[in-house]
Design an enzyme around this catalytic site. Sequence first.
Site, PDB file in Angstrom:
ATOM      1  N   THR A 252       0.873  -1.179   0.000  1.00  0.00           N
ATOM      2  CA  THR A 252       0.000   0.000   0.000  1.00  0.00           C
ATOM      3  C   THR A 252       0.905   1.223   0.000  1.00  0.00           C
ATOM      4  OG1 THR A 252      -1.657  -1.198   1.264  1.00  0.00           O
ATOM      5  CG2 THR A 252      -1.878   1.202   1.149  1.00  0.00           C
TER       6      THR A 252
ATOM      7  N   LYS B  73      -7.227   1.525  -3.360  1.00  0.00           N
ATOM      8  CA  LYS B  73      -6.883   1.071  -2.006  1.00  0.00           C
ATOM      9  C   LYS B  73      -7.138   2.190  -0.983  1.00  0.00           C
ATOM     10  CE  LYS B  73      -4.980  -1.277   1.402  1.00  0.00           C
ATOM     11  NZ  LYS B  73      -5.433  -2.510   2.005  1.00  0.00           N
TER      12      LYS B  73
ATOM     13  N   LYS C 288       0.037   5.141   8.213  1.00  0.00           N
ATOM     14  CA  LYS C 288       0.653   5.473   6.905  1.00  0.00           C
ATOM     15  C   LYS C 288      -0.422   5.581   5.828  1.00  0.00           C
ATOM     16  CE  LYS C 288       1.915   1.881   4.749  1.00  0.00           C
ATOM     17  NZ  LYS C 288       1.363   0.881   3.859  1.00  0.00           N
TER      18      LYS C 288
END
Length: 295
Positions: free
Chosen positions: A102, A177, A245
């Site tokens: 990701t 995502k 993150k």
Amino acid sequence: MTVNKDKTEVGFIGLGIMGLSMAGHIQAAGYKLHVYNRTKAKADELVAKGATWQDSPGDVAAASDVVITMVGYPKDVEDIYLGKDGIVDRAKPGACLIDMTTSEPTLAIKIYDAAKAKGLGSLDAPVSGGDVGAREARLSIMVGGDEADFNSVMPLFEAMGTNIQLQGKAGAGQHTKMCNQIVVAGNMLGCVEALSYAIKSGLDPSHVLESVGTGAASSFLLNNLGPKMIARDFAPGFFIHHYIKDMSIAESEADAMGLDLPALKLTKGLYEKIAAAGAREDGTQALIKAYEDQS
Ligand code: NAP
């Protein structure tokens, strides 16, 4: 070209919670595997089953027709792809590079441009489904890049996942995502607030889950992480520091589009608070800690 287990050699870099299971499925499907991980010992299991250890990401690339990466942060991705003697520098002619970490949509585009300039394929292909989805090869895989590259590596995606979608050009997988992680933010808040309420009101929270876990409030997170929240089992399936993150990437992409996401900001703030208090290596279900100790 379509990958073929008798001819295609696959490189896999990043053998953590997700990558180890995903690489294992590719090996089990019959592909010859070249592996590298920052901590070498995590490759032992795959090497014992016939994978070849390589000493650097560049060495993996030099030996592989397809290179798959599943590392931690955008900085890790940038280092291994674009660094000197990295994946793009050392890739075999015509190889396809697939980043499943990701990471940032803008970095995915940067890697795509560098790869295409060398005649390489490049896909961003982050996943959803958690450690369970990785173990059971049931991941949802969200892909950005060229359709020809996507089609050529489909058998590898099918070894790791069950829902595989090309969402658009380079960066579209990472943007998709981010949508996934924005849904997770709101859903996690709902899960911890409902369970905190159940506990405070004197209900049996596990029994409550039996009712609400199948109705309109049912969700993957509620049913998979709810029991862990109740048991205070904070062992990581998905690290809090990785989720922070992801939310930071989503927030800055949304800011750049002029889009305000207050629920995402609220969730991120709560996670940052418990991370600062020592929970960064816990699993994301530890968000319930943010609701404890309220008098
Ligand atoms: P993880 O257990 O920390 O795995 C990352 C692996 O990459 C570690 O083994 C790490 O090495 C290795 N690595 C990092 N930088 C490297 C580098 N420069 N060179 C070589 N190896 C490197 O994390 P994870 O849970 O598998 O997550 C991986 C990625 O998938 C993250 O971006 C995460 O956000 C995403 N993701 C996770 C989940 C989940 O449920 N866990 C679900 C979907 C997506 P070390 O062994 O030395 O630390």
